[in-house]
Design a protein around this motif. Structure first.
Motif, PDB file in Angstrom:
ATOM      1  N   LEU A  10       2.986  -2.310 -10.196  1.00 51.50           N
ATOM      2  CA  LEU A  10       2.401  -1.526  -9.114  1.00 51.50           C
ATOM      3  C   LEU A  10       3.395  -0.602  -8.425  1.00 51.50           C
ATOM      4  CD1 LEU A  10       0.214  -4.280  -7.421  1.00 51.50           C
ATOM      5  CD2 LEU A  10      -0.485  -2.579  -9.105  1.00 51.50           C
ATOM      6  N   SER A  11       4.632  -0.582  -8.876  1.00 49.15           N
ATOM      7  CA  SER A  11       5.653   0.187  -8.161  1.00 49.15           C
ATOM      8  C   SER A  11       5.351   1.677  -8.126  1.00 49.15           C
ATOM      9  CB  SER A  11       7.033  -0.065  -8.758  1.00 49.15           C
ATOM     10  OG  SER A  11       7.094   0.387 -10.079  1.00 49.15           O
ATOM     11  N   GLY A  12       4.661   2.208  -9.108  1.00 47.50           N
ATOM     12  CA  GLY A  12       4.327   3.615  -9.100  1.00 47.50           C
ATOM     13  C   GLY A  12       3.092   3.937  -8.263  1.00 47.50           C
ATOM     14  N   LEU A  13       2.369   2.914  -7.834  1.00 45.69           N
ATOM     15  CA  LEU A  13       1.140   3.110  -7.080  1.00 45.69           C
ATOM     16  C   LEU A  13       1.314   2.894  -5.579  1.00 45.69           C
ATOM     17  CD1 LEU A  13      -1.258   1.149  -9.446  1.00 45.69           C
ATOM     18  CD2 LEU A  13      -0.853   3.603  -9.393  1.00 45.69           C
ATOM     19  N   VAL A  14       2.326   2.128  -5.207  1.00 52.60           N
ATOM     20  CA  VAL A  14       2.525   1.757  -3.807  1.00 52.60           C
ATOM     21  C   VAL A  14       3.737   2.494  -3.256  1.00 52.60           C
ATOM     22  CG1 VAL A  14       2.915  -0.149  -2.213  1.00 52.60           C
ATOM     23  CG2 VAL A  14       1.549  -0.519  -4.258  1.00 52.60           C
ATOM     24  N   ALA A  15       3.544   3.200  -2.171  1.00 57.24           N
ATOM     25  CA  ALA A  15       4.631   3.934  -1.519  1.00 57.24           C
ATOM     26  C   ALA A  15       5.150   3.135  -0.325  1.00 57.24           C
ATOM     27  CB  ALA A  15       4.142   5.302  -1.056  1.00 57.24           C
ATOM     28  N   VAL A  16       6.313   3.506   0.141  1.00 60.25           N
ATOM     29  CA  VAL A  16       6.950   2.782   1.238  1.00 60.25           C
ATOM     30  C   VAL A  16       6.100   2.814   2.507  1.00 60.25           C
ATOM     31  CG1 VAL A  16       8.345   4.728   2.046  1.00 60.25           C
ATOM     32  CG2 VAL A  16       9.149   2.402   2.424  1.00 60.25           C
ATOM     33  N   ASN A  17       5.375   3.892   2.750  1.00 57.42           N
ATOM     34  CA  ASN A  17       4.568   3.963   3.967  1.00 57.42           C
ATOM     35  C   ASN A  17       3.206   3.285   3.813  1.00 57.42           C
ATOM     36  OD1 ASN A  17       3.660   5.898   2.233  1.00 57.42           O
ATOM     37  ND2 ASN A  17       3.507   7.528   3.735  1.00 57.42           N
ATOM     38  N   ASP A  18       2.920   2.704   2.644  1.00 57.29           N
ATOM     39  CA  ASP A  18       1.675   1.963   2.433  1.00 57.29           C
ATOM     40  C   ASP A  18       1.769   0.513   2.886  1.00 57.29           C
ATOM     41  OD1 ASP A  18       0.295   4.093   1.322  1.00 57.29           O
ATOM     42  OD2 ASP A  18       1.000   3.645  -0.709  1.00 57.29           O
ATOM     43  N   LYS A  67     -13.601 -13.620  -5.576  1.00 54.95           N
ATOM     44  CA  LYS A  67     -13.037 -12.715  -6.582  1.00 54.95           C
ATOM     45  C   LYS A  67     -12.182 -11.614  -5.972  1.00 54.95           C
ATOM     46  CE  LYS A  67     -16.890 -13.455  -9.701  1.00 54.95           C
ATOM     47  NZ  LYS A  67     -18.010 -12.825 -10.387  1.00 54.95           N
ATOM     48  N   PHE A  68     -11.619 -11.861  -4.805  1.00 59.55           N
ATOM     49  CA  PHE A  68     -10.677 -10.950  -4.180  1.00 59.55           C
ATOM     50  C   PHE A  68      -9.292 -11.507  -4.472  1.00 59.55           C
ATOM     51  CE2 PHE A  68     -14.116 -10.779  -0.688  1.00 59.55           C
ATOM     52  CZ  PHE A  68     -14.929  -9.981  -1.465  1.00 59.55           C
ATOM     53  N   ILE A  69      -8.584 -10.920  -5.408  1.00 58.42           N
ATOM     54  CA  ILE A  69      -7.341 -11.473  -5.929  1.00 58.42           C
ATOM     55  C   ILE A  69      -6.140 -10.781  -5.280  1.00 58.42           C
ATOM     56  CG2 ILE A  69      -6.000 -11.983  -8.002  1.00 58.42           C
ATOM     57  CD1 ILE A  69      -8.793 -13.334  -7.858  1.00 58.42           C
ATOM     58  N   ALA A  70      -5.263 -11.570  -4.687  1.00 55.62           N
ATOM     59  CA  ALA A  70      -4.052 -11.047  -4.047  1.00 55.62           C
ATOM     60  C   ALA A  70      -2.959 -10.865  -5.080  1.00 55.62           C
ATOM     61  CB  ALA A  70      -3.583 -11.998  -2.952  1.00 55.62           C
ATOM     62  N   ARG A  71      -2.223  -9.775  -4.960  1.00 53.18           N
ATOM     63  CA  ARG A  71      -1.052  -9.529  -5.809  1.00 53.18           C
ATOM     64  C   ARG A  71       0.188  -9.922  -5.006  1.00 53.18           C
ATOM     65  NH1 ARG A  71      -0.813  -6.232 -10.381  1.00 53.18           N
ATOM     66  NH2 ARG A  71       1.336  -6.923 -10.259  1.00 53.18           N
ATOM     67  N   THR A  72       0.439 -11.199  -4.923  1.00 52.30           N
ATOM     68  CA  THR A  72       1.562 -11.710  -4.140  1.00 52.30           C
ATOM     69  C   THR A  72       2.892 -11.535  -4.858  1.00 52.30           C
ATOM     70  OG1 THR A  72       1.176 -13.920  -5.046  1.00 52.30           O
ATOM     71  CG2 THR A  72       0.146 -13.403  -2.931  1.00 52.30           C
ATOM     72  N   ASP A  73       2.857 -11.195  -6.136  1.00 51.49           N
ATOM     73  CA  ASP A  73       4.087 -11.033  -6.905  1.00 51.49           C
ATOM     74  C   ASP A  73       4.788  -9.712  -6.622  1.00 51.49           C
ATOM     75  OD1 ASP A  73       1.899  -9.701  -8.081  1.00 51.49           O
ATOM     76  OD2 ASP A  73       2.926  -9.604 -10.004  1.00 51.49           O
ATOM     77  N   PHE A  74       4.121  -8.775  -5.957  1.00 59.60           N
ATOM     78  CA  PHE A  74       4.701  -7.458  -5.735  1.00 59.60           C
ATOM     79  C   PHE A  74       5.526  -7.430  -4.450  1.00 59.60           C
ATOM     80  CE2 PHE A  74       4.597  -3.192  -3.891  1.00 59.60           C
ATOM     81  CZ  PHE A  74       5.183  -2.488  -4.915  1.00 59.60           C
ATOM     82  N   GLN A  75       6.768  -6.999  -4.579  1.00 60.15           N
ATOM     83  CA  GLN A  75       7.657  -6.755  -3.439  1.00 60.15           C
ATOM     84  C   GLN A  75       8.172  -5.334  -3.569  1.00 60.15           C
ATOM     85  OE1 GLN A  75       8.288  -8.876  -0.872  1.00 60.15           O
ATOM     86  NE2 GLN A  75       6.815 -10.272  -1.827  1.00 60.15           N
ATOM     87  N   PHE A  76       7.982  -4.527  -2.542  1.00 62.28           N
ATOM     88  CA  PHE A  76       8.391  -3.128  -2.621  1.00 62.28           C
ATOM     89  C   PHE A  76       9.909  -3.019  -2.546  1.00 62.28           C
ATOM     90  CE2 PHE A  76       9.418   1.050  -1.024  1.00 62.28           C
ATOM     91  CZ  PHE A  76       8.677   1.843  -1.871  1.00 62.28           C
ATOM     92  N   ASP A  77      10.481  -2.274  -3.493  1.00 59.83           N
ATOM     93  CA  ASP A  77      11.914  -2.012  -3.525  1.00 59.83           C
ATOM     94  C   ASP A  77      12.081  -0.571  -4.006  1.00 59.83           C
ATOM     95  OD1 ASP A  77      14.637  -1.986  -3.711  1.00 59.83           O
ATOM     96  OD2 ASP A  77      14.776  -3.490  -5.302  1.00 59.83           O
ATOM     97  N   SER A  78      12.478   0.318  -3.096  1.00 59.79           N
ATOM     98  CA  SER A  78      12.547   1.742  -3.435  1.00 59.79           C
ATOM     99  C   SER A  78      13.588   2.015  -4.517  1.00 59.79           C
ATOM    100  CB  SER A  78      12.834   2.579  -2.197  1.00 59.79           C
ATOM    101  OG  SER A  78      14.061   2.202  -1.619  1.00 59.79           O
TER     102      SER A  78
END
Length: 133
Positions: free
Chosen positions: A16-24, A96-107
């Motif tokens: 998801l790193s290309g989909l999530v920005a720092v201000n999100d 069926k609302f699945i959390a993506r807890t594995d994602f940590q934002f790192d620029s």
């Protein structure tokens, strides 16, 4: 054969790193946290009607925002109270609302991955040019 699988696949498994920005996302708060959820498009109206009431004091009202739509799924970011994040994720899972807890934002990591992907794409293009001649 080189297989570039970073931008393909389900929102449940892909990077998801290309989909999530720092201000999100909210990352430097003592009391709030952003959590990413993957929602089936068929359940999106139910999500929007119910995410605020899954837990009392769970999600911040009107905080859900769409980040991406892909292959019948929608990626949402929701601001939640840190104290209740785990309970909120458990309450959301049966619907069926699945959390993506594995994602940590790192620029820094995002920049490295973008550079690696562009290098792979150029390598693949050069191999195709070589193959065609």
């Amino acid at each position: 054969m080189i297989c570039i699988n970073v931008f393909s696949g389900s929102l449940l498994t892909r990077n998801l790193s290309g989909l999530v920005a720092v201000n999100d996302i909210i990352s430097q708060s003592d009391y709030m946290q952003s959590v990413l959820f993957v929602i089936p498009e068929s359940e999106e109206k139910i999500w929007l009607n119910e995410y605020e009431s899954l837990l009392p004091l769970g999600a911040v009202p009107r905080s859900a925002r769409v980040l991406c739509r892909d292959d019948g799924q929608v990626l949402y970011v929701v601001v939640e109270m840190k104290k209740f994040v785990d309970d909120f994720i458990q309450a959301a899972a049966p619907k069926k609302f699945i959390a993506r807890t594995d994602f940590q934002f790192d620029s820094e990591q995002q920049t490295q991955e973008t550079e690696a992907i562009s290098k792979l794409e150029s390598d693949v293009k050069s191999q195709w040019v070589f193959f065609c001649f």
